[in-house]
Design a protein around this motif. Structure first.
Motif, mmCIF file in Angstrom:
data_model
loop_
_atom_site.group_PDB
_atom_site.id
_atom_site.type_symbol
_atom_site.label_atom_id
_atom_site.label_comp_id
_atom_site.label_asym_id
_atom_site.label_seq_id
_atom_site.Cartn_x
_atom_site.Cartn_y
_atom_site.Cartn_z
ATOM 1 N N ILE A 12 -51.486 64.713 12.171
ATOM 2 C CA ILE A 12 -51.762 65.367 11.214
ATOM 3 C C ILE A 12 -51.845 66.781 11.035
ATOM 4 C CG2 ILE A 12 -53.568 65.460 9.635
ATOM 5 C CD1 ILE A 12 -55.096 63.352 10.862
ATOM 6 N N LYS A 13 -51.353 67.108 12.083
ATOM 7 C CA LYS A 13 -51.562 68.690 11.954
ATOM 8 C C LYS A 13 -49.622 69.296 12.020
ATOM 9 C CE LYS A 13 -52.299 72.755 14.727
ATOM 10 N NZ LYS A 13 -52.375 73.913 16.018
ATOM 11 N N ALA A 20 -47.816 69.923 3.364
ATOM 12 C CA ALA A 20 -48.412 69.073 2.904
ATOM 13 C C ALA A 20 -49.976 68.908 2.865
ATOM 14 C CB ALA A 20 -47.278 67.465 3.137
ATOM 15 N N TYR A 21 -50.532 69.514 2.332
ATOM 16 C CA TYR A 21 -52.012 69.803 3.497
ATOM 17 C C TYR A 21 -53.015 68.508 1.861
ATOM 18 C CZ TYR A 21 -50.394 74.734 3.237
ATOM 19 O OH TYR A 21 -49.462 74.954 3.580
ATOM 20 N N TYR A 22 -52.385 68.005 1.193
ATOM 21 C CA TYR A 22 -53.314 66.766 0.218
ATOM 22 C C TYR A 22 -53.114 66.016 0.935
ATOM 23 C CZ TYR A 22 -54.839 63.261 -2.578
ATOM 24 O OH TYR A 22 -55.942 62.251 -2.975
ATOM 25 N N GLU A 23 -51.310 65.406 1.605
ATOM 26 C CA GLU A 23 -51.720 64.179 2.837
ATOM 27 C C GLU A 23 -52.263 64.196 4.089
ATOM 28 O OE1 GLU A 23 -49.581 65.998 0.657
ATOM 29 O OE2 GLU A 23 -47.701 64.521 -0.560
ATOM 30 N N GLN A 26 -56.126 63.253 3.170
ATOM 31 C CA GLN A 26 -56.098 62.360 3.183
ATOM 32 C C GLN A 26 -56.243 61.252 4.494
ATOM 33 O OE1 GLN A 26 -58.002 61.065 0.644
ATOM 34 N NE2 GLN A 26 -57.382 63.176 0.134
ATOM 35 N N MET A 27 -55.934 61.901 5.415
ATOM 36 C CA MET A 27 -55.349 61.256 6.541
ATOM 37 C C MET A 27 -56.064 62.080 7.887
ATOM 38 S SD MET A 27 -50.866 62.551 7.274
ATOM 39 C CE MET A 27 -51.341 61.640 9.108
ATOM 40 N N TYR A 28 -56.890 63.433 7.988
ATOM 41 C CA TYR A 28 -57.979 63.117 8.910
ATOM 42 C C TYR A 28 -59.364 62.447 8.078
ATOM 43 C CZ TYR A 28 -55.701 67.742 9.807
ATOM 44 O OH TYR A 28 -55.267 68.744 10.798
#
Length: 335
Positions: A12-13, A20-23, A26-28
């Motif tokens: 995710i990092k 891709a901050y929004y993606e 959602q992953m977090y």
């Protein structure tokens, strides 16, 4: 942390660093809910903490605050106490708040310096109204509510101090009003004194002692029936730290501040403590208490909190004697 969680956070990092901050957000959240569903609560908390810190470190305030709020709300829902580990996670997020744009902050601080020099006033309202700071304040308020409801007074004080420090370090004099709301309920008297003294130096030299008196009374007035002694200790520590940064404050206002603290510190030691408090108020009512309209109400609040006495309830009740009389005489004879 399990190896699988480490791999998830690393993946995710990479998504965050790609922009891709929004993606990534959602992953977090998806990874958090999966761990929570499996009752892997420590891993779930780690994901939210790391996610919030990572997003904030990339300037994504809204994303970071959202993950931080999710963590605190999870603690509240699960009845998790505000102890060292859980509070440490929240503090890590608060300390990751990114500073404001430096150019804007410098311009704001110059403007605030002029304002402070003109008024030298400690206000309960701050000059910082940026929406991002309101977002941070929302997370801080929720965290304090969680700590307070679980009875973790010291943890709540640590949270207050962390946000006060952020506001002061980021905005300087421009943010002192808003920072003050947290400094007075915090635990870091040294940084509070540093901020207060720095702001006082920007104003008229003759009002340095007034900055100190106002702040001490605000600390005392922020007490509750359960936090009176902690707030009194905080006020004394602030007074000592401020005085250590200044030339000798041999003024009526400084002496009055010391007398108020001494009277409150003797509440449990002498039945004459309230007499000393009333004498100090009467002795300095014209020369000191008229310097600022806020002083009278703050003093009345402190009297009600520490002596359970409302103004208008009668006179002093007799002359001071013994130790308290000697203290009062020493500090007033020089005037």
């Amino acid at each position: 942390m399990k190896p699988s969680v480490e791999k998830t956070l690393a993946r995710i990092k990479d998504t965050v660093e790609s922009g891709a901050y929004y993606e990534a957000q959602q992953m977090y959240k998806t990874s958090y809910h999966r761990c929570k569903a499996r009752q892997q609560l420590d891993d779930a908390a780690t994901i939210l903490q790391e996610g919030a810190v990572t997003q904030l470190s990339h300037g994504q305030a809204t994303c970071g605050v959202e993950l931080g709020m999710l963590l605190v709300e999870a603690y509240m829902s699960a009845g998790t106490p505000a102890e060292s580990d859980s509070v440490g996670r929240v503090l890590a997020i608060l300390r990751a708040f990114p500073p404001p744009d430096r150019t804007a902050a410098d311009a704001g601080q110059e403007k605030a310096a002029s304002s402070a020099a003109a008024s030298a006033s400690v206000s309960s309202r701050g000059g910082v109204t940026a929406p991002v700071v309101d977002e941070y304040a929302r997370l801080v308020a929720t965290a304090i509510k969680w700590a307070s409801k679980s009875g973790a007074v010291l943890s709540a004080r640590r949270i207050h101090s962390a946000f006060a420090s952020y506001l002061w370090r980021s905005f300087g004099a421009e943010g002192i009003g808003r920072a003050l709301l947290h400094f007075v309920r915090g635990e870091d008297a040294e940084e509070f004194a540093e901020a207060l003294h720095s702001c006082a130096q920007q104003g008229p030299p003759g009002e340095v002692d007034l900055w100190l008196l106002r702040a001490v009374l605000q600390v005392l007035s922020a007490a509750t029936s359960h936090s009176r002694m902690a707030q009194l200790a905080h006020a004394r520590a602030l007074y000592d730290a401020f005085v250590a940064r200044s030339p000798p404050l041999d003024t009526p206002t400084a002496h009055f501040t010391e007398l108020v603290l001494l009277a409150l510190e003797h509440v449990a030691l002498s039945p004459r403590a309230h007499d000393m408090f009333v004498l100090a108020r009467e002795r300095y009512s014209d020369g000191v208490l008229r310097r600022d309209d806020c002083l009278g109400p703050l003093l009345e609040r402190a009297e009600a909190l520490y002596f359970n006495v409302r103004r208008g309830g009668g006179g002093m009740g007799g002359a001071l004697g013994g130790l308290l009389g000697d203290l009062f005489k020493t500090l007033t004879e020089a005037q």
